[in-house]
Design an enzyme around this catalytic site. Sequence first.
Site, PDB file in Angstrom:
ATOM      1  N   HIS A 258      40.782  46.617  43.437  1.00 36.73           N
ATOM      2  CA  HIS A 258      39.435  46.380  42.898  1.00 36.73           C
ATOM      3  C   HIS A 258      38.716  47.661  42.497  1.00 36.73           C
ATOM      4  O   HIS A 258      37.690  47.598  41.829  1.00 36.73           O
ATOM      5  CB  HIS A 258      38.618  45.636  43.958  1.00 36.73           C
ATOM      6  CG  HIS A 258      37.348  45.019  43.451  1.00 36.73           C
ATOM      7  ND1 HIS A 258      37.306  44.120  42.399  1.00 36.73           N
ATOM      8  CD2 HIS A 258      36.052  45.166  43.851  1.00 36.73           C
ATOM      9  CE1 HIS A 258      36.076  43.738  42.184  1.00 36.73           C
ATOM     10  NE2 HIS A 258      35.287  44.362  43.046  1.00 36.73           N
ATOM     11  N   TRP A 259      39.235  48.810  42.914  1.00 31.85           N
ATOM     12  CA  TRP A 259      38.572  50.086  42.660  1.00 31.85           C
ATOM     13  C   TRP A 259      39.340  50.908  41.644  1.00 31.85           C
ATOM     14  O   TRP A 259      39.893  51.959  41.946  1.00 31.85           O
ATOM     15  CB  TRP A 259      38.427  50.858  43.970  1.00 31.85           C
ATOM     16  CG  TRP A 259      37.150  50.599  44.686  1.00 31.85           C
ATOM     17  CD1 TRP A 259      36.075  49.876  44.262  1.00 31.85           C
ATOM     18  CD2 TRP A 259      36.812  51.080  45.986  1.00 31.85           C
ATOM     19  NE1 TRP A 259      35.090  49.866  45.211  1.00 31.85           N
ATOM     20  CE2 TRP A 259      35.513  50.602  46.280  1.00 31.85           C
ATOM     21  CE3 TRP A 259      37.468  51.851  46.917  1.00 31.85           C
ATOM     22  CZ2 TRP A 259      34.873  50.886  47.479  1.00 31.85           C
ATOM     23  CZ3 TRP A 259      36.835  52.144  48.117  1.00 31.85           C
ATOM     24  CH2 TRP A 259      35.545  51.668  48.394  1.00 31.85           C
TER      25      TRP A 259
END
Length: 280
Positions: A258-259
């Site tokens: 997600h990053w």
Amino acid sequence: MSIRNSRVAVGDLCFEVNETGDPAHETILFLHGSGPGATGRSNWERILTDLGDRFHCVAPDMIGFGDSSHPVDPPQGMSAFNDLRADALLGLLDELGLGRVHVVGNSMGGQLALLMTLAAPERIGKLLLMGSGGAPTTSVSPGLAHLREFYADPTADSLRGLLTEFVDDLEPLTGTIDAVVADRMTYVVRDDVARSHRASFNPHAPRRVFTEAELATIPHPTLVVHGREDRIIPLEASFYFADNLPNANLFVLAHCGHWTQIEHREKFESLLERFIAGVL
């Protein structure tokens, strides 16, 4: 390049603003996501310092996060609270004297980018949506459930466990995760931060989903970026945005959660620069 910090009032609210670069350059507004203790600096610090010699980079703490204002009686639910946040962000552009900006939104920040564009399309140049929320997905991932319910066990160990869900391969990022945990816990323990988190994730409040008809009205050049191994927001969400935004391209990064901006920083910066330059 060092990051400049300032306090900027917008009506009764106040933003903590992180900034690099010359305001005479093209401005990129970076909008962070909704994790416990999230701030503009913790999401975007390396990006701000890397790109500040070529762009004017602005990364505020969202209202209800970090050192920006935390309403005493906050709107209940992410939908209502994000309406307030998006309106305040447009006011922030006015206070900073910024007419038209490119916007990069991560997760919740992607939802805010879309709300800003729907409300004031003339203020937005290009959009980069990274693991954005707001698609009509039906399932809630364990990672997202942990994020929403974090204050059932608001400890450093719980936060570390949550943040490991944000990345695909923890080993090369252990030091980074530890630093983020230490930074974010200084906010997690604050009553105002906890109040804003609980309001945002009020389980009884309605959810905001961007309809196909709404997205069809956004002609802005858009790059939709998603980590293939994202365990917070499913990849199908970005397929939805890419399918329904008229001028969107989709880029999926392998071995990425997600990053994107932290796990694959150099790739992310290259994508962003090429996108703004019009070669992607």
